[in-house]
Structures are given as structure tokens and as C-alpha cells.
Scaffold this active site. Structure first.
Site, PDB file in Angstrom:
ATOM      1  N   GLY A  22       0.780  -1.216   0.000  1.00 33.81           N
ATOM      2  CA  GLY A  22       0.000   0.000   0.000  1.00 33.81           C
ATOM      3  C   GLY A  22       0.817   1.274   0.000  1.00 33.81           C
ATOM      4  N   TYR A 162     -10.957   5.420  14.969  1.00 38.86           N
ATOM      5  CA  TYR A 162     -10.088   5.854  13.879  1.00 38.86           C
ATOM      6  C   TYR A 162     -10.029   7.375  13.799  1.00 38.86           C
ATOM      7  CZ  TYR A 162      -7.883   5.888   9.268  1.00 38.86           C
ATOM      8  OH  TYR A 162      -7.007   6.095   8.224  1.00 38.86           O
ATOM      9  N   THR A 199      -5.619   1.110  -2.340  1.00 36.91           N
ATOM     10  CA  THR A 199      -4.594   0.225  -1.782  1.00 36.91           C
ATOM     11  C   THR A 199      -5.246  -1.106  -1.418  1.00 36.91           C
ATOM     12  OG1 THR A 199      -4.955   0.877   0.527  1.00 36.91           O
ATOM     13  CG2 THR A 199      -3.439   2.246  -0.789  1.00 36.91           C
ATOM     14  N   PRO A 200      -4.451  -2.100  -1.006  1.00 37.37           N
ATOM     15  CA  PRO A 200      -5.034  -3.386  -0.602  1.00 37.37           C
ATOM     16  C   PRO A 200      -6.057  -3.289   0.528  1.00 37.37           C
ATOM     17  CG  PRO A 200      -2.697  -3.658  -1.010  1.00 37.37           C
ATOM     18  CD  PRO A 200      -2.976  -2.178  -1.105  1.00 37.37           C
TER      19      PRO A 200
END
Length: 264
Positions: A22, A162, A199-200
Site C-alpha cells: 500500500g 479511527y 490500496t489493498p
């Protein structure tokens, strides 16, 4: 044989956490292409070594090394800083990229997930800067680059852990910047705040929601004024700027790479 020459980060000695995939992988590769020697670290040691091997294949021996690194561990940080000294010759660019996302609203997010989110996203930067600054002083000028998120500036009802952890990264970066300036260290500290990037992590999000990845990308893009999801190099280019002497008068600042979300 290692390639020689210039580049925007020529002579820089960089440590990049979360470099197995990533954003971290993109940061490490672009820094190396711009002349830096890079220590790639990740809790996934095989992935960190694979990123380093790709850099060596492209740039030549000596440009990159990879090690396993648990960013939540102060002891592992000491080992990582020692590895920077031994493998790349010192340290003057620290990219605190490793991070995780934790879901759940204020009623459903567990305290264990809350603590894990802060441990990886915030405690890692506390430990990393504390352990790295002595070596960075020896190789100043230096730059600390902390990867936060637009979620550290704009809240959501579904990710209090988060949001809070990335907001903490934002303020921690400012405090570190002011400390380094007050002590005349010639070390800057800034934060980067991306929005959705391909990204992954998004692969996992698509699987978890049982939807096609392309459908997810289209859905996310509709939330962004530029109508597209970011690419890893969009963020890596900002890392290169902050690592380079081009940004020598920038500290305690935040770069919003959000396609215009925060302007709404």
C-alpha cells in the site's frame, strides 16, 4: 551496482514503517527513486524485505533494506533505529506510515479495538519519534512525516476510534514540530491527511461488504469533489516533498490530499 546521481532526496536516509504494501510501499519506492537510502519496516517482515528487494532490483545494491518491526513496541523501535544506523548509515527522514482502521460506532466499538487502534496509530509515533530523534539530530537537517487521514479532521459516526486516533496524530505532529524548533534541532515535523486511496485495504473493504472492488471505488469516488479515488503515488509525492529540502520552511503543518472533501 548502485545507481548514483541526484534526485530530490539525494543523500537522505529514510525509515518507512508499514512498508510491506500500500502507501508504505509506494513511499519507500518513490523515496529511493529520488535518491534516498531506505529502511523498509513492517510487522510483516517478509513483505518489508520484498519491498526492499524490489527497490534493490530497480536501483541497485545498498539502496534499501527490509526488517520486521512491531511499531507498538519500544524495544522494536530501538532495534529499528539501530538498523538504520547500521544498514543505511543513519537517519534523517522518518515516515510514520503504519496504521490500522477500526470500525464500530460509539456503542459497538469495543474498548479492546479502541486501544489497539491507538496503539498502532498513535503510540507508534510517540515511541518512534522518541527513539529516533537522537540519531536524527546527528544527521540533520531532518524531516518527520506522519501519515494521518482526512478522518482526523472530518468525523464520521461509524469510526470514533479511527477519527480520534488520526486527530491525535495531527496534534502530536504539531507538538513534535514545536519541540524540535525550540531545541534548534533543524528537524521538521508535518502530517499528511489522505482520503480514500486505492490500496489493498480497499480490497479487504470490498470483501467485507461483499461488493465488487470497482463498484466500491465508484461509490467512494462519488463522495470526493474530484470524483476519483487517490492513487498511492499521489500520497508518496507529498512524502517526497516533505522529505526533501524543498520543504525546509514547512513544519507543524498538515497537507490535505483529499480531492476537495475538506473544502465542502
Amino acid at each position: 551496482m548502485a545507481k548514483t546521481g541526484g534526485g530530490r532526496c539525494a543523500g537522505k536516509l529514510a525509515l518507512v514503517t508499514g512498508a510491506a504494501q500500500g502507501l508504505g510501499r509506494a513511499h519507500a519506492k518513490l523515496l529511493a527513486r529520488q535518491g534516498a537510502r531506505v529502511l523498509c519496516t513492517d510487522i510483516n517482515s517478509d513483505g518489508a524485505e520484498a519491498t526492499a528487494a524490489e527497490i534493490v532490483e530497480e536501483m541497485g545494491a545498498g539502496h534499501a533494506f527490509g526488517i520486521g518491526h512491531d511499531v507498538t513496541s519500544p524495544d522494536d523501535w530501538e532495534r529499528a533505529v539501530d538498523a538504520a544506523r547500521e544498514e543505511i548509515g543513519g537517519l534523517n527522514v522518518l515516515v510514520n506510515n503504519a496504521g490500522i482502521g477500526v470500525g464500530g460506532n460509539i456503542e459497538t466499538c469495543t474498548f479492546e479495538d479502541w486501544k489497539r487502534c491507538f496503539s498502532v496509530n498513535v503510540d507508534s509515533i510517540f515511541h518512534g519519534c522518541q527513539k529516533a530523534l537522537p540519531l536524527m539530530r546527528e544527521h540533520a537537517p531532518g524531516s518527520i512525516i506522519n501519515i494521518s487521514s482526512i478522518a482526523g479532521l472530518i468525523a464520521s459516526d461509524t469510526m470514533p476510534a479511527y477519527n480520534s486516533s488520526k486527530a491525535a496524530v495531527w496534534m502530536l505532529s504539531k507538538s513534535i514540530a514545536l519541540h524540535c524548533a525550540k531545541k534548534n534541532m533543524d528537524i521538521r515535523c508535518n502530517s499528511i491527511h489522505p482520503t480514500f486511496v486505492d490500496t489493498p485495504i480497499l480490497d479487504g473493504t470490498a470483501r467485507n461488504h461483499n461488493i465488487d472492488k470497482d463498484v466500491l471505488l465508484e461509490k467512494l469516488a462519488r463522495q470526493i469533489p474530484l470524483r476519483k479515488v487517490g492513487e498511492p503515488d499521489d500520497i508518496a509525492n507529498a512524502v517526497v516533498y516533505l522529505a526533501s529540502d524543498e520543504s525546509k520552511f514547512m513544519t507543524g503543518a498538515e497537507l490535505k490530499l483529499d480531492g476537495g472533501i475538506s473544502a465542502m
